[in-house]
Design an enzyme around this catalytic site. Sequence first.
Site, PDB file in Angstrom:
ATOM      1  N   GLU A 152       0.832  -1.212   0.000  1.00  0.00           N
ATOM      2  CA  GLU A 152       0.000   0.000   0.000  1.00  0.00           C
ATOM      3  C   GLU A 152       0.864   1.258   0.000  1.00  0.00           C
ATOM      4  O   GLU A 152       1.583   1.507   0.971  1.00  0.00           O
ATOM      5  CB  GLU A 152      -0.876  -0.041   1.261  1.00  0.00           C
ATOM      6  CG  GLU A 152      -1.812   1.128   1.402  1.00  0.00           C
ATOM      7  CD  GLU A 152      -2.719   0.989   2.623  1.00  0.00           C
ATOM      8  OE1 GLU A 152      -2.334   0.305   3.593  1.00  0.00           O
ATOM      9  OE2 GLU A 152      -3.813   1.569   2.597  1.00  0.00           O
ATOM     10  N   GLU A 158       3.579   9.038   7.217  1.00  0.00           N
ATOM     11  CA  GLU A 158       3.659   7.720   7.859  1.00  0.00           C
ATOM     12  C   GLU A 158       4.966   6.985   7.566  1.00  0.00           C
ATOM     13  O   GLU A 158       5.395   6.159   8.353  1.00  0.00           O
ATOM     14  CB  GLU A 158       2.469   6.850   7.431  1.00  0.00           C
ATOM     15  CG  GLU A 158       1.149   7.398   7.931  1.00  0.00           C
ATOM     16  CD  GLU A 158       0.005   6.405   7.828  1.00  0.00           C
ATOM     17  OE1 GLU A 158       0.229   5.192   7.955  1.00  0.00           O
ATOM     18  OE2 GLU A 158      -1.130   6.861   7.612  1.00  0.00           O
ATOM     19  N   ASP A 185      -5.386   3.274  -1.508  1.00  0.00           N
ATOM     20  CA  ASP A 185      -6.229   3.790  -0.423  1.00  0.00           C
ATOM     21  C   ASP A 185      -6.531   5.258  -0.736  1.00  0.00           C
ATOM     22  O   ASP A 185      -5.610   6.078  -0.863  1.00  0.00           O
ATOM     23  CB  ASP A 185      -5.445   3.637   0.899  1.00  0.00           C
ATOM     24  CG  ASP A 185      -6.201   4.123   2.134  1.00  0.00           C
ATOM     25  OD1 ASP A 185      -6.970   5.104   2.028  1.00  0.00           O
ATOM     26  OD2 ASP A 185      -5.994   3.542   3.212  1.00  0.00           O
ATOM     27  N   HIS A 188      -4.764   8.075   1.352  1.00  0.00           N
ATOM     28  CA  HIS A 188      -3.363   8.365   1.017  1.00  0.00           C
ATOM     29  C   HIS A 188      -3.257   9.000  -0.372  1.00  0.00           C
ATOM     30  O   HIS A 188      -2.459   9.914  -0.580  1.00  0.00           O
ATOM     31  CB  HIS A 188      -2.529   7.080   1.069  1.00  0.00           C
ATOM     32  CG  HIS A 188      -2.532   6.436   2.421  1.00  0.00           C
ATOM     33  ND1 HIS A 188      -1.979   7.023   3.529  1.00  0.00           N
ATOM     34  CD2 HIS A 188      -3.057   5.256   2.859  1.00  0.00           C
ATOM     35  CE1 HIS A 188      -2.141   6.242   4.581  1.00  0.00           C
ATOM     36  NE2 HIS A 188      -2.803   5.157   4.204  1.00  0.00           N
ATOM     37  N   HIS A 211      -8.846   0.440  -0.612  1.00  0.00           N
ATOM     38  CA  HIS A 211      -9.373   0.999   0.645  1.00  0.00           C
ATOM     39  C   HIS A 211     -10.076   2.319   0.379  1.00  0.00           C
ATOM     40  O   HIS A 211      -9.560   3.146  -0.376  1.00  0.00           O
ATOM     41  CB  HIS A 211      -8.233   1.311   1.631  1.00  0.00           C
ATOM     42  CG  HIS A 211      -7.762   0.131   2.405  1.00  0.00           C
ATOM     43  ND1 HIS A 211      -6.590   0.139   3.144  1.00  0.00           N
ATOM     44  CD2 HIS A 211      -8.320  -1.101   2.600  1.00  0.00           C
ATOM     45  CE1 HIS A 211      -6.443  -1.034   3.742  1.00  0.00           C
ATOM     46  NE2 HIS A 211      -7.481  -1.814   3.425  1.00  0.00           N
ATOM     47  N   ARG A 217     -10.444  11.186   6.579  1.00  0.00           N
ATOM     48  CA  ARG A 217     -10.374   9.805   7.073  1.00  0.00           C
ATOM     49  C   ARG A 217     -11.627   9.391   7.852  1.00  0.00           C
ATOM     50  O   ARG A 217     -11.601   8.419   8.618  1.00  0.00           O
ATOM     51  CB  ARG A 217      -9.103   9.508   7.867  1.00  0.00           C
ATOM     52  CG  ARG A 217      -8.601   8.133   7.453  1.00  0.00           C
ATOM     53  CD  ARG A 217      -7.261   7.718   7.957  1.00  0.00           C
ATOM     54  NE  ARG A 217      -6.814   6.593   7.128  1.00  0.00           N
ATOM     55  CZ  ARG A 217      -5.701   5.930   7.263  1.00  0.00           C
ATOM     56  NH1 ARG A 217      -4.859   6.243   8.218  1.00  0.00           N
ATOM     57  NH2 ARG A 217      -5.400   4.928   6.457  1.00  0.00           N
ATOM     58  N   GLU A 246     -11.896   1.594   5.320  1.00  0.00           N
ATOM     59  CA  GLU A 246     -10.910   1.710   6.405  1.00  0.00           C
ATOM     60  C   GLU A 246     -10.917   3.173   6.838  1.00  0.00           C
ATOM     61  O   GLU A 246     -10.276   4.016   6.233  1.00  0.00           O
ATOM     62  CB  GLU A 246      -9.520   1.301   5.922  1.00  0.00           C
ATOM     63  CG  GLU A 246      -8.495   1.341   7.051  1.00  0.00           C
ATOM     64  CD  GLU A 246      -7.073   1.263   6.545  1.00  0.00           C
ATOM     65  OE1 GLU A 246      -6.325   0.414   7.037  1.00  0.00           O
ATOM     66  OE2 GLU A 246      -6.718   2.047   5.645  1.00  0.00           O
TER      67      GLU A 246
END
Length: 269
Positions: A152, A158, A185, A188, A211, A217, A246
């Site tokens: 991912e 991160e 995702d 991101h 995701h 988020r 997620e």
Amino acid sequence: MKLSIVLSTHAAQFQAVAFKGDFETNVAKIADYGYEGVELAIRDPKLVNPDELEAVVQRHGLVVPAIGTGQAWGEERLSFTSSDPAVRRAAIERIKSHIPLAARFKAVVILGLIRGITPAGQTHEQSMAFLVEALQECSAAAAPYGVRYALEPLNRYETDLIHTVADGLDLIERVGADNFGLLLDTFHMNIEEPSIEESIRACGERIFHFHVADSNRWHPGAGHIDFNSILTTLFATGYTGFVSGEFMPKPDADTGAKRAIEYLRQCQV
Ligand code: LER
Ligand code: MN
């Protein structure tokens, strides 16, 4: 569109896992809300009983499209790119140990933060070399079982390793395994990709899992991401996998899960 949502088999620190706590109660709720799948976040396969897990999931008519592994970094700091060879070995063995469970569920194994973060004193180039080596070993071990790994791309806050689809496609080239692809995702991508749609098209058949979370988020529909356009683009690539929620348990896990499915079901895809 097949929808799933992330559920941890054990209590986890990761904030974007909506459901924590009693496993079967949560599986029952997820099925009741209308999801067809449950993506399991599993720190260590040794800690779960595969027969029990399968029985619970089947009892509620769900499938397991993917298994997340990031808690092994979050709680134990296992990493493919540690400067300590013993930590790298433990990370590789942990990720290979997901193969039997993934084969049983026909689930893709997710590689998120298990890739680690370049430690002080180590070059980015060295981290990438460790990463490629680890991915080659894991992919080769999983191939005979028909198991696939999905790395991912994560945002810059991160990790320093693999932020975009372009980075991921270069990595795929270097790893050179058919069972190695990417998990995209939207949270991101919204931070890192110049165009989310262009990047989805570029990734094409190498999209192994997907995701969804909105820009903040929270559940899809709570922010400013254009899910109609993104999901239309995703399915135009021929993607047949799950769209997996997620997102943070906001305003609370149940409300988020209900709003997400309601919102995604009305998208014009
Ligand atoms: C995991 O799927 C993810 O999206 C990451 O933000 C975990 O750190
Ligand atoms: Mn994710």
